[in-house]
Each structure stands twice: as C-alpha cells, then as structure tokens.
Design a protein around this motif. Sequence first.
Motif, PDB file in Angstrom:
ATOM      1  N   ARG A  74     104.605 149.157  -3.494  1.00 52.35           N
ATOM      2  CA  ARG A  74     103.183 149.725  -4.303  1.00 52.35           C
ATOM      3  C   ARG A  74     102.110 148.063  -4.034  1.00 52.35           C
ATOM      4  O   ARG A  74     101.383 148.254  -4.365  1.00 52.35           O
ATOM      5  CB  ARG A  74     103.147 149.861  -5.862  1.00 52.35           C
ATOM      6  N   GLN A  75     103.052 147.155  -4.416  1.00 50.70           N
ATOM      7  CA  GLN A  75     102.657 145.590  -4.022  1.00 50.70           C
ATOM      8  C   GLN A  75     101.933 145.281  -3.012  1.00 50.70           C
ATOM      9  O   GLN A  75     101.142 144.470  -2.497  1.00 50.70           O
ATOM     10  CB  GLN A  75     103.193 144.699  -4.249  1.00 50.70           C
ATOM     11  N   TRP A  76     102.781 146.120  -1.623  1.00 50.40           N
ATOM     12  CA  TRP A  76     102.185 145.855  -0.163  1.00 50.40           C
ATOM     13  C   TRP A  76     100.634 146.406   0.248  1.00 50.40           C
ATOM     14  O   TRP A  76      99.974 147.573  -0.006  1.00 50.40           O
ATOM     15  CB  TRP A  76     103.217 145.754   0.348  1.00 50.40           C
ATOM     16  N   PRO A  77     100.041 144.728   0.962  1.00 50.18           N
ATOM     17  CA  PRO A  77      98.907 145.502   1.418  1.00 50.18           C
ATOM     18  C   PRO A  77      98.679 146.695   2.273  1.00 50.18           C
ATOM     19  O   PRO A  77      99.268 146.429   3.688  1.00 50.18           O
ATOM     20  CB  PRO A  77      97.749 144.807   1.729  1.00 50.18           C
ATOM     21  N   TYR A  78      97.805 147.483   2.496  1.00 51.24           N
ATOM     22  CA  TYR A  78      97.900 148.812   3.407  1.00 51.24           C
ATOM     23  C   TYR A  78      97.188 148.873   4.399  1.00 51.24           C
ATOM     24  O   TYR A  78      95.590 149.586   4.528  1.00 51.24           O
ATOM     25  CB  TYR A  78      98.384 150.082   3.580  1.00 51.24           C
ATOM     26  N   CYS A  79      96.812 148.061   5.275  1.00 48.72           N
ATOM     27  CA  CYS A  79      95.608 147.814   6.757  1.00 48.72           C
ATOM     28  C   CYS A  79      95.702 148.094   7.353  1.00 48.72           C
ATOM     29  O   CYS A  79      94.809 148.140   8.299  1.00 48.72           O
ATOM     30  CB  CYS A  79      94.667 146.677   6.096  1.00 48.72           C
ATOM     31  N   ARG A  80      96.802 148.436   8.673  1.00 51.86           N
ATOM     32  CA  ARG A  80      96.789 148.607   9.781  1.00 51.86           C
ATOM     33  C   ARG A  80      96.175 150.277  10.291  1.00 51.86           C
ATOM     34  O   ARG A  80      95.398 150.887  10.542  1.00 51.86           O
ATOM     35  CB  ARG A  80      98.283 148.705  10.028  1.00 51.86           C
ATOM     36  N   THR A  81      97.118 151.637   9.332  1.00 52.82           N
ATOM     37  CA  THR A  81      97.128 153.050   8.776  1.00 52.82           C
ATOM     38  C   THR A  81      97.604 153.526   8.469  1.00 52.82           C
ATOM     39  O   THR A  81      98.295 152.867   7.802  1.00 52.82           O
ATOM     40  CB  THR A  81      98.254 153.571  10.700  1.00 52.82           C
ATOM     41  N   ALA A 112     102.882 147.999   6.092  1.00 51.94           N
ATOM     42  CA  ALA A 112     102.408 147.424   5.677  1.00 51.94           C
ATOM     43  C   ALA A 112     101.490 146.162   6.452  1.00 51.94           C
ATOM     44  O   ALA A 112     102.620 145.646   7.949  1.00 51.94           O
ATOM     45  CB  ALA A 112     103.347 146.246   4.232  1.00 51.94           C
ATOM     46  N   CYS A 113     100.517 145.746   6.112  1.00 51.76           N
ATOM     47  CA  CYS A 113      99.782 144.772   7.082  1.00 51.76           C
ATOM     48  C   CYS A 113     100.392 142.821   6.195  1.00 51.76           C
ATOM     49  O   CYS A 113      99.049 142.156   6.386  1.00 51.76           O
ATOM     50  CB  CYS A 113      98.615 144.318   7.151  1.00 51.76           C
TER      51      CYS A 113
END
Length: 232
Positions: free
Chosen positions: A84-91, A108-109
Amino acid sequence: MLSIFWFNSREIDFGACLTQMYFIHCFSAMESGIFVALALDRYVAICHPLRYSTILTNSIVAKIGMTMVLRGGMLALPYPILARQWPYCRTNIIPQPYCAHIAMVNLACTDTRVSSYYGLFVLFFVTGVDVFFITMSYIQILRAIFSLPTKDARLKTFGTCGSHLFVILAFYIPSLFISLISRFGQNVPLHFHVLVSNIYFFMPPMLNPIIYGLKTKQIWDRLLLLFTHEGV
C-alpha cells in the motif's frame, strides 16, 4: 479469476486487490501448515499406533489448527501493508489473473527490496520449514514401513500415505515453480506466467477430491454400479 473468464472483468479496485492479496497468501500458508499436520498424523499413526489417541488428543489437534491459522494470518499481514505504501507510476496492469504480492511489487516505481526480502523470508520460513518437517516425518515413516516383516504389510501401510504424498506434490511443485518464475523469469512470455498462475490455483483443489476419492471404496462401488447399469 472466474469473473475474468466469465464476465471479461478487467479491473479491480486497489483496496480489493490488497484484500485479495492478503487472503491468497494467508490461505496458502494455512494450507501448507495443514500438510504438516497431516504428515504428523501419518507419523503418529504408523510409528506410534498404540499411543495415537493419547498423543493427538482433541486439545492438541485444536492447538495445531489454531497455530496454523494464526501463522498464516500474521505472516500475510505485512504484504498489503507494504504494497500500500509503494508509489505505482509505471502501469496498473498485473500480468496475472489475481493480485499476488510479487506481481504488485514489480509494478512499483521505487526501491521495493523490503517487500522482496520479506517475500523470500516467508517463502523459506513457510515452504522451507514445512517441507523440512514433512520430509523428516516421512523419513521416520519409511523407516517404520521397511521394518515391517512382510511385503503386503509394507504396501498396505505405505498405501495409507499415498494420497497425502500426491496432494503435497500437487501443491508444492506449482508453488515453487511460480515463485521462481515470478522472481527470475523476466524473459518468460507473459501468457506462460498467466498459465502457470492458473495451474497453481486450479490444479490442487481439482486434484484433491480425485486423489482422495480414488481410495474410497464406496465411490468405486458406486461407479461400478453406475457403469454396470448403463451397460445393461
């Protein structure tokens, strides 16, 4: 998985995905623990048959079951918390038909080594420890079987463990295979990831009733009666 195949459902809410992740890994750890408990049951039944009822009392069995439930629930809890705490900016596309931990981590990115290390820890702590205890149990079981005086007695005693062994192989082999592919199979085609993931979740529950049913005399008698009547 059924909603994907039946209704062409392509999306899942992030919170629902984390919830699904938790219960997938929680129940997998519980199932692994059940196999350990079954191996213990076979060990006591074969190596200490006269003390079976005094060793595996109702309270002991209840404590073993509760331990496996708590272990699975506690070990799976950090999975959604970390994801939940990871940022997801790839897909936002998961290359699997369900929200597995390693699939989420790969999206995760940021540096997700904590999640990866914890996943490996759980893999070795659950699968490694459980397989070790199962192996130790069956080593003692085989020693007891080979010490029996006649071949018929050895085959009959070993036959009581056959179903358990086949179910263990049906669970652990796909589990190990998918863990290795998810972590080290970057060059493996995507459709193969999906195929292995489906096999991992569908094959064991599909095979379990078949494996245990083949040894049930009532089922064989019913099938024989059914085919005999059809032939008549």
